[in-house]
Write a protein that holds these residues in place. Structure first.
Motif, PDB file in Angstrom:
ATOM      1  N   ASP A   1       1.003  -1.165   0.015  1.00  0.00           N
ATOM      2  CA  ASP A   1      -0.036  -0.050   0.084  1.00  0.00           C
ATOM      3  C   ASP A   1       0.995   1.294   0.122  1.00  0.00           C
ATOM      4  O   ASP A   1       1.342   1.829   1.221  1.00  0.00           O
ATOM      5  CB  ASP A   1      -1.078   0.065   1.150  1.00  0.00           C
ATOM      6  N   TYR A   2       1.114   1.800  -1.206  1.00  0.00           N
ATOM      7  CA  TYR A   2       1.968   2.813  -1.353  1.00  0.00           C
ATOM      8  C   TYR A   2       1.204   4.304  -1.773  1.00  0.00           C
ATOM      9  O   TYR A   2       0.419   4.218  -2.457  1.00  0.00           O
ATOM     10  CB  TYR A   2       3.088   2.626  -2.431  1.00  0.00           C
ATOM     11  N   ALA A   3       1.916   5.219  -1.047  1.00  0.00           N
ATOM     12  CA  ALA A   3       1.341   6.454  -1.316  1.00  0.00           C
ATOM     13  C   ALA A   3       1.790   7.169  -2.562  1.00  0.00           C
ATOM     14  O   ALA A   3       1.221   8.031  -3.340  1.00  0.00           O
ATOM     15  CB  ALA A   3       1.582   7.449  -0.298  1.00  0.00           C
ATOM     16  N   LEU A   4       2.919   6.696  -3.335  1.00  0.00           N
ATOM     17  CA  LEU A   4       3.645   7.294  -4.317  1.00  0.00           C
ATOM     18  C   LEU A   4       5.003   6.150  -4.818  1.00  0.00           C
ATOM     19  O   LEU A   4       5.011   5.580  -4.094  1.00  0.00           O
ATOM     20  CB  LEU A   4       4.410   8.663  -4.014  1.00  0.00           C
ATOM     21  N   VAL A   5       4.947   6.216  -6.153  1.00  0.00           N
ATOM     22  CA  VAL A   5       5.856   5.204  -6.667  1.00  0.00           C
ATOM     23  C   VAL A   5       6.748   6.181  -7.482  1.00  0.00           C
ATOM     24  O   VAL A   5       6.674   7.196  -8.117  1.00  0.00           O
ATOM     25  CB  VAL A   5       5.207   4.434  -7.702  1.00  0.00           C
ATOM     26  N   ILE A   6       8.074   5.879  -7.350  1.00  0.00           N
ATOM     27  CA  ILE A   6       9.275   6.605  -7.927  1.00  0.00           C
ATOM     28  C   ILE A   6       9.774   5.399  -8.946  1.00  0.00           C
ATOM     29  O   ILE A   6      10.303   4.162  -8.324  1.00  0.00           O
ATOM     30  CB  ILE A   6      10.260   7.206  -7.064  1.00  0.00           C
TER      31      ILE A   6
ATOM     32  N   VAL B   1      12.161  15.619  -2.795  1.00  0.00           N
ATOM     33  CA  VAL B   1      11.391  15.554  -1.704  1.00  0.00           C
ATOM     34  C   VAL B   1      10.404  16.429  -1.800  1.00  0.00           C
ATOM     35  O   VAL B   1       9.236  16.439  -1.533  1.00  0.00           O
ATOM     36  CB  VAL B   1      12.297  15.854  -0.516  1.00  0.00           C
ATOM     37  N   ALA B   2      10.673  17.669  -2.436  1.00  0.00           N
ATOM     38  CA  ALA B   2       9.555  18.616  -2.841  1.00  0.00           C
ATOM     39  C   ALA B   2       8.528  17.986  -3.586  1.00  0.00           C
ATOM     40  O   ALA B   2       7.247  18.619  -3.236  1.00  0.00           O
ATOM     41  CB  ALA B   2      10.262  20.056  -3.158  1.00  0.00           C
ATOM     42  N   SER B   3       8.847  17.343  -4.775  1.00  0.00           N
ATOM     43  CA  SER B   3       7.747  16.933  -5.644  1.00  0.00           C
ATOM     44  C   SER B   3       7.063  15.893  -4.769  1.00  0.00           C
ATOM     45  O   SER B   3       5.905  15.780  -4.946  1.00  0.00           O
ATOM     46  CB  SER B   3       8.604  16.200  -6.661  1.00  0.00           C
ATOM     47  N   ILE B   4       7.678  15.010  -3.991  1.00  0.00           N
ATOM     48  CA  ILE B   4       6.949  14.050  -3.249  1.00  0.00           C
ATOM     49  C   ILE B   4       5.978  14.696  -2.351  1.00  0.00           C
ATOM     50  O   ILE B   4       4.760  14.161  -2.236  1.00  0.00           O
ATOM     51  CB  ILE B   4       7.780  13.238  -2.383  1.00  0.00           C
ATOM     52  N   ARG B   5       6.293  15.640  -1.640  1.00  0.00           N
ATOM     53  CA  ARG B   5       5.374  16.405  -0.610  1.00  0.00           C
ATOM     54  C   ARG B   5       4.342  16.988  -1.278  1.00  0.00           C
ATOM     55  O   ARG B   5       2.968  17.008  -0.973  1.00  0.00           O
ATOM     56  CB  ARG B   5       6.135  17.278   0.069  1.00  0.00           C
TER      57      ARG B   5
ATOM     58  N   CYS C   1       0.881  15.743   1.965  1.00  0.00           N
ATOM     59  CA  CYS C   1       0.954  16.011   3.529  1.00  0.00           C
ATOM     60  C   CYS C   1       2.496  15.827   3.415  1.00  0.00           C
ATOM     61  O   CYS C   1       3.454  15.452   2.579  1.00  0.00           O
ATOM     62  CB  CYS C   1       0.292  15.135   4.243  1.00  0.00           C
ATOM     63  N   SER C   2       3.194  16.296   4.612  1.00  0.00           N
ATOM     64  CA  SER C   2       4.524  16.028   4.990  1.00  0.00           C
ATOM     65  C   SER C   2       4.958  14.436   5.264  1.00  0.00           C
ATOM     66  O   SER C   2       3.868  13.884   5.369  1.00  0.00           O
ATOM     67  CB  SER C   2       4.866  16.872   6.282  1.00  0.00           C
ATOM     68  N   SER C   3       6.151  14.159   5.179  1.00  0.00           N
ATOM     69  CA  SER C   3       6.567  12.784   5.552  1.00  0.00           C
ATOM     70  C   SER C   3       6.050  12.481   6.744  1.00  0.00           C
ATOM     71  O   SER C   3       5.781  11.147   7.076  1.00  0.00           O
ATOM     72  CB  SER C   3       7.883  12.719   5.465  1.00  0.00           C
ATOM     73  N   GLU C   4       5.803  13.397   7.783  1.00  0.00           N
ATOM     74  CA  GLU C   4       5.367  12.880   9.140  1.00  0.00           C
ATOM     75  C   GLU C   4       3.763  12.667   9.236  1.00  0.00           C
ATOM     76  O   GLU C   4       3.457  12.504  10.467  1.00  0.00           O
ATOM     77  CB  GLU C   4       5.581  14.279  10.104  1.00  0.00           C
ATOM     78  N   GLY C   5       3.003  13.024   8.099  1.00  0.00           N
ATOM     79  CA  GLY C   5       1.596  12.544   8.126  1.00  0.00           C
ATOM     80  C   GLY C   5       0.961  13.951   8.703  1.00  0.00           C
ATOM     81  O   GLY C   5      -0.106  13.887   8.988  1.00  0.00           O
ATOM     82  N   GLY C   6       1.473  15.332   8.397  1.00  0.00           N
ATOM     83  CA  GLY C   6       0.860  16.533   8.984  1.00  0.00           C
ATOM     84  C   GLY C   6      -0.273  16.935   7.937  1.00  0.00           C
ATOM     85  O   GLY C   6      -0.794  16.160   7.364  1.00  0.00           O
TER      86      GLY C   6
ATOM     87  N   GLY D   1      -1.422  21.314   0.225  1.00  0.00           N
ATOM     88  CA  GLY D   1      -2.056  21.896  -0.913  1.00  0.00           C
ATOM     89  C   GLY D   1      -2.654  21.138  -2.071  1.00  0.00           C
ATOM     90  O   GLY D   1      -2.685  19.788  -1.749  1.00  0.00           O
ATOM     91  N   VAL D   2      -2.987  21.760  -3.281  1.00  0.00           N
ATOM     92  CA  VAL D   2      -3.644  20.938  -4.234  1.00  0.00           C
ATOM     93  C   VAL D   2      -2.393  20.177  -4.845  1.00  0.00           C
ATOM     94  O   VAL D   2      -1.257  20.649  -5.118  1.00  0.00           O
ATOM     95  CB  VAL D   2      -4.113  21.929  -5.174  1.00  0.00           C
ATOM     96  N   ARG D   3      -2.989  19.053  -5.293  1.00  0.00           N
ATOM     97  CA  ARG D   3      -1.920  18.151  -5.950  1.00  0.00           C
ATOM     98  C   ARG D   3      -1.877  18.439  -7.515  1.00  0.00           C
ATOM     99  O   ARG D   3      -2.781  18.837  -7.958  1.00  0.00           O
ATOM    100  CB  ARG D   3      -2.485  16.593  -5.987  1.00  0.00           C
ATOM    101  N   GLN D   4      -0.670  18.624  -7.832  1.00  0.00           N
ATOM    102  CA  GLN D   4      -0.728  19.034  -9.417  1.00  0.00           C
ATOM    103  C   GLN D   4       0.801  18.457  -9.775  1.00  0.00           C
ATOM    104  O   GLN D   4       1.726  17.720  -9.041  1.00  0.00           O
ATOM    105  CB  GLN D   4      -0.539  20.630  -9.542  1.00  0.00           C
ATOM    106  N   ALA D   5       0.930  18.354 -11.152  1.00  0.00           N
ATOM    107  CA  ALA D   5       2.004  17.643 -11.944  1.00  0.00           C
ATOM    108  C   ALA D   5       3.138  18.982 -11.501  1.00  0.00           C
ATOM    109  O   ALA D   5       3.111  19.962 -11.411  1.00  0.00           O
ATOM    110  CB  ALA D   5       1.569  17.447 -13.264  1.00  0.00           C
ATOM    111  N   VAL D   6       4.487  18.117 -11.496  1.00  0.00           N
ATOM    112  CA  VAL D   6       5.362  18.933 -11.134  1.00  0.00           C
ATOM    113  C   VAL D   6       6.717  18.414 -12.384  1.00  0.00           C
ATOM    114  O   VAL D   6       6.548  17.142 -12.577  1.00  0.00           O
ATOM    115  CB  VAL D   6       6.321  18.681  -9.651  1.00  0.00           C
ATOM    116  N   GLN D   7       7.210  19.414 -12.880  1.00  0.00           N
ATOM    117  CA  GLN D   7       8.262  19.021 -13.911  1.00  0.00           C
ATOM    118  C   GLN D   7       9.241  20.010 -13.728  1.00  0.00           C
ATOM    119  O   GLN D   7       9.462  21.024 -14.578  1.00  0.00           O
ATOM    120  CB  GLN D   7       7.675  18.944 -15.392  1.00  0.00           C
ATOM    121  N   PRO D   8      10.160  19.968 -12.900  1.00  0.00           N
ATOM    122  CA  PRO D   8      11.186  20.929 -12.591  1.00  0.00           C
ATOM    123  C   PRO D   8      12.245  20.994 -13.698  1.00  0.00           C
ATOM    124  O   PRO D   8      12.297  20.229 -14.478  1.00  0.00           O
ATOM    125  CB  PRO D   8      11.995  20.395 -11.264  1.00  0.00           C
TER     126      PRO D   8
END
Length: 131
Positions: free
Chosen positions: A45-50, A106-110, A115-120, A124-131
């Motif tokens: 059960d993963y919140a995100l895959v890299i 880490v900024a993209s993951i957050r 939410c923060s890694s600590e579950g805080g 904000g709004v989830r959006q695509a990131v392409q640095p």
């Protein structure tokens, strides 16, 4: 604790991602192939895959395609590659070029997890990131 799945056939990079993301407070599981990553995704059960894009066997595009067709719901996916132009961008929430800055990762993951890694509180709004 937020669980991440990191898939890369370069074991040195896999270890680096594991150590750096663990220090940021994430629970990190790793797979050294696309096939192993898919098995872990199905059983976890993963919140995100890299995922790396270019790997022997099942590449990152195939991994992302599989996840997008999964019945597990929407799981954000970050593609990382020395050849980011090979990404099928419709499958990824973000694509980053190697060498990737851990700060940017880490900024993209957050941003994508919401939410923060600590579950805080949500960031904000989830959006695509392409640095």
């Amino acid at each position: 604790m937020v669980a991440l799945l990191v898939i890369d056939d370069d074991k040195t990079l896999l270890n680096l991602y594991h150590q750096m993301l663990k220090r940021q407070g994430y629970r990190v599981h790793t797979a050294d192939s696309g096939e192993k990553g898919i098995r872990m995704f199905e059983n976890g059960d993963y919140a995100l895959v890299i995922t790396d894009l270019v790997m022997g066997g099942m590449d990152g595009n195939c991994v992302a395609d599989y996840i997008r067709q999964s019945e597990k719901g929407v799981v954000p996916i970050i593609g990382i590659s020395g050849t980011p132009w090979k990404a099928h961008v419709r499958h990824f929430d973000a694509v980053m070029a190697k060498p990737v800055s851990m700060k940017d990762l880490v900024a993209s993951i957050r941003l994508l997890v919401g939410c923060s890694s600590e579950g805080g509180a949500p960031l904000g709004v989830r959006q695509a990131v392409q640095p």
